[in-house]
Design a protein around this motif. Structure first.
Motif, PDB file in Angstrom:
ATOM      1  N   TYR A   1       0.820  -1.209   0.000  1.00 55.59           N
ATOM      2  CA  TYR A   1       0.000   0.000   0.000  1.00 55.59           C
ATOM      3  C   TYR A   1       0.860   1.268   0.000  1.00 55.59           C
ATOM      4  O   TYR A   1       1.927   1.315   0.605  1.00 55.59           O
ATOM      5  N   LYS A   2       0.324   2.288  -0.692  1.00 52.25           N
ATOM      6  CA  LYS A   2       0.906   3.632  -0.633  1.00 52.25           C
ATOM      7  C   LYS A   2       0.158   4.387   0.463  1.00 52.25           C
ATOM      8  O   LYS A   2      -1.063   4.505   0.410  1.00 52.25           O
ATOM      9  N   VAL A   3       0.900   4.887   1.448  1.00 51.35           N
ATOM     10  CA  VAL A   3       0.271   5.379   2.674  1.00 51.35           C
ATOM     11  C   VAL A   3       0.738   6.797   3.005  1.00 51.35           C
ATOM     12  O   VAL A   3       1.930   7.105   2.942  1.00 51.35           O
ATOM     13  N   VAL A   4      -0.236   7.651   3.366  1.00 48.87           N
ATOM     14  CA  VAL A   4       0.054   8.993   3.856  1.00 48.87           C
ATOM     15  C   VAL A   4      -0.042   8.951   5.384  1.00 48.87           C
ATOM     16  O   VAL A   4      -1.044   8.496   5.944  1.00 48.87           O
ATOM     17  N   PHE A   5       0.998   9.411   6.055  1.00 47.03           N
ATOM     18  CA  PHE A   5       1.012   9.473   7.514  1.00 47.03           C
ATOM     19  C   PHE A   5       0.702  10.905   7.946  1.00 47.03           C
ATOM     20  O   PHE A   5       1.353  11.857   7.506  1.00 47.03           O
TER      21      PHE A   5
END
Length: 334
Positions: A190-194
């Protein structure tokens, strides 16, 4: 050193501030509670304020001054300078009291006092008042409370009642090593924004940029352990949004029995996993906030803490049935 965020204090001075009525002083703790409630948009019944007589007000708001080089080089002038500093600190400690306020996921230290008539009349500073009565003592308006958010924070600030925490039944025995759990293949890629806020700071000298850099580095390390790709570009595509507090520091304390403990800020919250449009998939509770170290060496304890928290989060993500159900319907895009 643990550090809570510095918060401006709301100013609420009503037109009836100087009206007549009962001559009863406004309680400083109650005033701090109202101010915290307003600042944090937190209902008053969800805020808790307690006095911190163990923390001198001047240590929270006064910057540590250093004498000019020419004064430091002259023993007589240095002694006079030190006397002046002590007098200023004593005056501040006599006029103010220290309070710790918590609620709605935040934690703030205040120093509070009854303000002067001029401050109330000109709405100078941040003040809350009771418009139903006025009590004055000289130039002081006793029916109003003025609070200043802390600029400096001691190690104990934001950590709650340390003695109670150390003796609580839910203290976690921190393992010496914490292997990373396996991640199901369906949850990887997954491509994830924190996103989130920083809770605590390593020192009063640490800048916001340094804190953000440390949090980004931590997010990158966690993403790698999960098989995810962190996204820091707001315009880039993403599969998940992870919102969590970044705990920039922990407080280490040694009990009377010689055991070393690590305390995470009481304001630290858990982690929320959400879709790109903000729909919450699952919420992961925070790890234990009070842990007993497996060693009396602070460096080794810090390493054990870092390893444990990472393994805890990875294990919680791997075991999330709600995330697994989401992944079955929304596999990671190449």
């Amino acid at each position: 050193m643990a550090k809570t965020r510095v918060v401006a204090v709301a100013c609420v001075v009503t037109a009836g501030c100087f009206g007549g009525g009962m001559f009863t002083a406004m309680d400083l703790r109650a005033g701090a509670q109202q101010i915290y409630s307003q600042d944090n948009t937190c209902p008053i019944d969800r805020t808790v304020v307690r006095a911190r007589p163990d923390i001198a007000p001047h240590t929270l708001v006064a910057q540590t001054a250093q004498p000019p080089s020419d004064v430091a080089a002259d023993p007589g002038r240095l002694q006079m300078w030190q006397t002046q500093q002590a007098q200023q600190q004593g005056a501040l400690d006599s006029a103010y009291q220290s309070f710790e306020a918590t609620g709605c996921g935040n934690d703030t230290m205040y120093v509070c006092t009854h303000p002067s008539r001029a401050d109330v009349a000109t709405q100078n500073g941040r003040i809350v008042s009771n418009p139903s009565y006025t009590m004055r003592s000289g130039d002081t308006v006793m029916s109003a409370v003025a609070c200043v958010a802390a600029q400096n924070l001691p190690a104990s600030a934001g950590m709650g009642d340390i003695a109670a925490r150390l003796n609580a039944p839910d203290v976690l025995a921190l393992p010496a090593t914490s292997p990373l759990p396996a991640i199901p293949p369906a949850l990887r890629g997954y491509k994830v924004v924190f996103t989130g806020q920083t809770v605590g700071a390593d020192s009063a000298l640490e800048s916001a940029a340094q804190s953000n850099a440390a949090c980004n580095a931590s997010a990158t390390t966690l993403a790698s352990a999960l098989g995810w790709t962190p996204v820091f570009d707001a315009s880039a595509p993403r599969d998940l949004i992870v919102q969590s507090d970044c705990t920039a520091s922990a407080d280490f304390t040694t009990a009377t029995n010689g055991m070393l403990y690590v305390l995470l800020p009481v304001a630290a919250q858990g982690m929320t996993l959400a879709t790109p449009d903000g729909h919450v998939i699952d919420t992961i509770p925070p790890p234990a906030k009070t842990m007993r170290c497996p060693t009396t060496d602070q460096g080794q304890c810090g390493e054990a803490l870092t390893e444990y928290v990472r393994a805890y989060v990875v294990g919680a993500v791997a075991g999330s049935q709600k995330l697994a159900a989401f992944a079955a319907q929304h596999p990671a895009q190449p």
